[in-house]
Scaffold this active site. Structure first.
Site, PDB file in Angstrom:
ATOM      1  N   SER A   1      22.477 -66.790  -4.221  1.00  0.00           N
ATOM      2  CA  SER A   1      23.221 -65.518  -4.289  1.00  0.00           C
ATOM      3  C   SER A   1      22.225 -64.366  -4.395  1.00  0.00           C
ATOM      4  O   SER A   1      21.095 -64.568  -4.861  1.00  0.00           O
ATOM      5  CB  SER A   1      24.102 -65.517  -5.538  1.00  0.00           C
ATOM      6  OG  SER A   1      24.647 -64.243  -5.781  1.00  0.00           O
TER       7      SER A   1
ATOM      8  N   TYR B   1      25.232 -66.419 -15.060  1.00  0.00           N
ATOM      9  CA  TYR B   1      25.416 -66.770 -13.644  1.00  0.00           C
ATOM     10  C   TYR B   1      24.150 -66.433 -12.861  1.00  0.00           C
ATOM     11  O   TYR B   1      23.627 -67.273 -12.106  1.00  0.00           O
ATOM     12  CB  TYR B   1      26.622 -66.004 -13.066  1.00  0.00           C
ATOM     13  CG  TYR B   1      26.791 -66.222 -11.579  1.00  0.00           C
ATOM     14  CD1 TYR B   1      27.242 -67.443 -11.087  1.00  0.00           C
ATOM     15  CD2 TYR B   1      26.472 -65.223 -10.656  1.00  0.00           C
ATOM     16  CE1 TYR B   1      27.388 -67.661  -9.725  1.00  0.00           C
ATOM     17  CE2 TYR B   1      26.615 -65.430  -9.290  1.00  0.00           C
ATOM     18  CZ  TYR B   1      27.069 -66.651  -8.825  1.00  0.00           C
ATOM     19  OH  TYR B   1      27.206 -66.862  -7.470  1.00  0.00           O
TER      20      TYR B   1
HETATM   21  P1  NDP Z   1      34.893 -71.152  -4.188  1.00  0.00           P
HETATM   22  O1  NDP Z   1      35.387 -71.026  -5.588  1.00  0.00           O
HETATM   23  O2  NDP Z   1      35.757 -70.688  -3.084  1.00  0.00           O
HETATM   24  O3  NDP Z   1      34.471 -72.679  -3.893  1.00  0.00           O
HETATM   25  C1  NDP Z   1      33.641 -73.356  -4.789  1.00  0.00           C
HETATM   26  C2  NDP Z   1      33.484 -74.797  -4.352  1.00  0.00           C
HETATM   27  O4  NDP Z   1      32.630 -75.469  -5.290  1.00  0.00           O
HETATM   28  C3  NDP Z   1      34.800 -75.537  -4.325  1.00  0.00           C
HETATM   29  O5  NDP Z   1      34.833 -76.382  -3.203  1.00  0.00           O
HETATM   30  C4  NDP Z   1      34.766 -76.363  -5.600  1.00  0.00           C
HETATM   31  O6  NDP Z   1      35.475 -77.564  -5.410  1.00  0.00           O
HETATM   32  C5  NDP Z   1      33.268 -76.657  -5.685  1.00  0.00           C
HETATM   33  N1  NDP Z   1      32.887 -77.045  -7.039  1.00  0.00           N
HETATM   34  C6  NDP Z   1      32.907 -76.299  -8.170  1.00  0.00           C
HETATM   35  N2  NDP Z   1      32.513 -77.035  -9.212  1.00  0.00           N
HETATM   36  C7  NDP Z   1      32.247 -78.284  -8.733  1.00  0.00           C
HETATM   37  C8  NDP Z   1      31.820 -79.491  -9.324  1.00  0.00           C
HETATM   38  N3  NDP Z   1      31.573 -79.596 -10.642  1.00  0.00           N
HETATM   39  N4  NDP Z   1      31.656 -80.570  -8.537  1.00  0.00           N
HETATM   40  C9  NDP Z   1      31.906 -80.501  -7.197  1.00  0.00           C
HETATM   41  N5  NDP Z   1      32.308 -79.386  -6.587  1.00  0.00           N
HETATM   42  C10 NDP Z   1      32.487 -78.294  -7.362  1.00  0.00           C
HETATM   43  O7  NDP Z   1      33.497 -70.405  -4.167  1.00  0.00           O
HETATM   44  P2  NDP Z   1      32.512 -69.932  -2.982  1.00  0.00           P
HETATM   45  O8  NDP Z   1      32.791 -70.675  -1.757  1.00  0.00           O
HETATM   46  O9  NDP Z   1      32.544 -68.462  -2.947  1.00  0.00           O
HETATM   47  O10 NDP Z   1      31.120 -70.359  -3.608  1.00  0.00           O
HETATM   48  C11 NDP Z   1      30.237 -71.304  -3.033  1.00  0.00           C
HETATM   49  C12 NDP Z   1      28.814 -70.982  -3.486  1.00  0.00           C
HETATM   50  O11 NDP Z   1      28.467 -69.686  -3.041  1.00  0.00           O
HETATM   51  C13 NDP Z   1      28.630 -70.994  -5.002  1.00  0.00           C
HETATM   52  O12 NDP Z   1      27.414 -71.643  -5.300  1.00  0.00           O
HETATM   53  C14 NDP Z   1      28.529 -69.518  -5.362  1.00  0.00           C
HETATM   54  O13 NDP Z   1      27.739 -69.298  -6.491  1.00  0.00           O
HETATM   55  C15 NDP Z   1      27.878 -68.954  -4.095  1.00  0.00           C
HETATM   56  N6  NDP Z   1      28.110 -67.532  -3.896  1.00  0.00           N
HETATM   57  C16 NDP Z   1      29.390 -67.041  -3.870  1.00  0.00           C
HETATM   58  C17 NDP Z   1      29.582 -65.694  -3.713  1.00  0.00           C
HETATM   59  C18 NDP Z   1      30.953 -65.088  -3.748  1.00  0.00           C
HETATM   60  O14 NDP Z   1      31.059 -63.866  -3.979  1.00  0.00           O
HETATM   61  N7  NDP Z   1      32.013 -65.840  -3.484  1.00  0.00           N
HETATM   62  C19 NDP Z   1      28.454 -64.760  -3.553  1.00  0.00           C
HETATM   63  C20 NDP Z   1      27.163 -65.395  -3.538  1.00  0.00           C
HETATM   64  C21 NDP Z   1      27.016 -66.727  -3.706  1.00  0.00           C
HETATM   65  P3  NDP Z   1      36.391 -78.307  -6.500  1.00  0.00           P
HETATM   66  O15 NDP Z   1      36.937 -77.268  -7.424  1.00  0.00           O
HETATM   67  O16 NDP Z   1      37.413 -78.975  -5.636  1.00  0.00           O
HETATM   68  O17 NDP Z   1      35.471 -79.274  -7.158  1.00  0.00           O
END
Ligand code: NDP
Length: 244
Positions: free
Chosen positions: A144, A157
């Site tokens: 990020s 975070y």
């Molecule tokens: P979402 O909340 O839309 O998706 C997050 C994903 O991570 C889900 O598929 C969730 O699946 C999975 N996840 C969370 N915890 C676990 C776990 N313990 N084990 C396995 N899977 C897990 O978020 P984003 O798509 O936005 O985020 C993806 C990445 O991008 C993250 O690392 C975030 O920090 C990064 N990011 C996001 C930004 C934003 O503004 N959205 C900006 C910059 C970076 P499930 O709950 O089914 O396990």
């Protein structure tokens, strides 16, 4: 001269956090590009839906928690079992929890640290032996812009995201001689389910100015499609509506 790119058809990519947001969009784009994907997350029904939609010949769903080293090894083993190889790992799973340093309970803060940083380490550790044996591959970590500079109300975070950047930079130096390219992709805010109710509010107008998950998916695919003589170590990205 047209830009040289590499085909990723039939390459095998393991991807965490594919049940939503960036990971889901990335899985879809990878399959469009002809890659085979092994998708991991906790919500199995969403992963199964993705497998059904895109075809079991292209997608293998693995219900997993990135906080478990064993689950990450199972993700990678599934790539070998179902598709015979592993070319790339995309540690993407992450959670966000905005607020001051003392605002949240210990359990939630620990969950974020374990998911975002330790989860990335476990994914990489599971994949690297296969990438090394195969003579090369890619590690593309979704970090990020919070990992490039701190921000008020996101100290823990941002710390997890800085940790991913330190990991990526070190791995680049460690793994280049094995033909493994390591990239940290650093998006600014992306309109996904991320931090909904824990710092962001569904329907808030600000979200409309954010990047879309497909923008980040495109960055991941572009990195993988670079000719093998090129490595992208860091890619920061903002929408035109977001100040840096
Ligand atoms: P979402 O909340 O839309 O998706 C997050 C994903 O991570 C889900 O598929 C969730 O699946 C999975 N996840 C969370 N915890 C676990 C776990 N313990 N084990 C396995 N899977 C897990 O978020 P984003 O798509 O936005 O985020 C993806 C990445 O991008 C993250 O690392 C975030 O920090 C990064 N990011 C996001 C930004 C934003 O503004 N959205 C900006 C910059 C970076 P499930 O709950 O089914 O396990």
């Amino acid at each position: 001269m047209p830009a040289e790119t590499r085909s990723i058809t039939d390459t095998v990519v393991a991807l965490t956090g594919a049940s939503a947001g960036i990971g889901n969009a990335t899985a879809r784009l990878l399959v469009e590009e002809g890659a085979k994907v092994v998708v991991g997350a906790r919500r199995s029904e969403r992963l199964e839906q993705l497998e059904q939609e895109l075809g079991a010949e292209n997608v293998a769903a693995v219900t997993m928690d990135v906080r478990s080293p064993e689950d990450n090894r199972r993700l990678v083993a599934t790539a070998i079992e179902r598709f015979g190889r592993l070319d790339s790992i995309v540690p993407n799973a992450g959670i966000g929890l905005y607020g001051g340093i003392t605002d949240h309970d210990d359990e939630h803060v620990a969950e974020m640290m374990e998911t975002n940083y330790a989860g990335t380490v476990w994914s990489v550790r599971a994949a690297v032996p296969h990438l090394r044996d195969a003579g090369g591959g890619d590690v593309v970590i979704v970090s990020s812009v919070a990992g490039l500079r701190g921000g008020a109300d996101e100290a823990v975070y941002a710390g997890t995201k800085f940790a991913q950047i330190g990991l990526a930079g070190s791995l680049d130096r460690e793994l280049r001689e094995h033909g493994i390219r390591v990239t940290a992709i650093c998006p600014a805010g992306v309109h996904t389910e991320f931090a909904m109710g824990t710092g962001r509010t569904e329907g808030s107008p600000e979200l409309e100015t954010y990047l879309r998950p497909e923008d980040v998916a495109h960055a991941v695919v572009t990195v993988l499609r670079q000719p093998r003589r090129v490595r992208t170590t860091l890619w920061a990205m903002w929408s035109m509506g977001q100040g840096s």
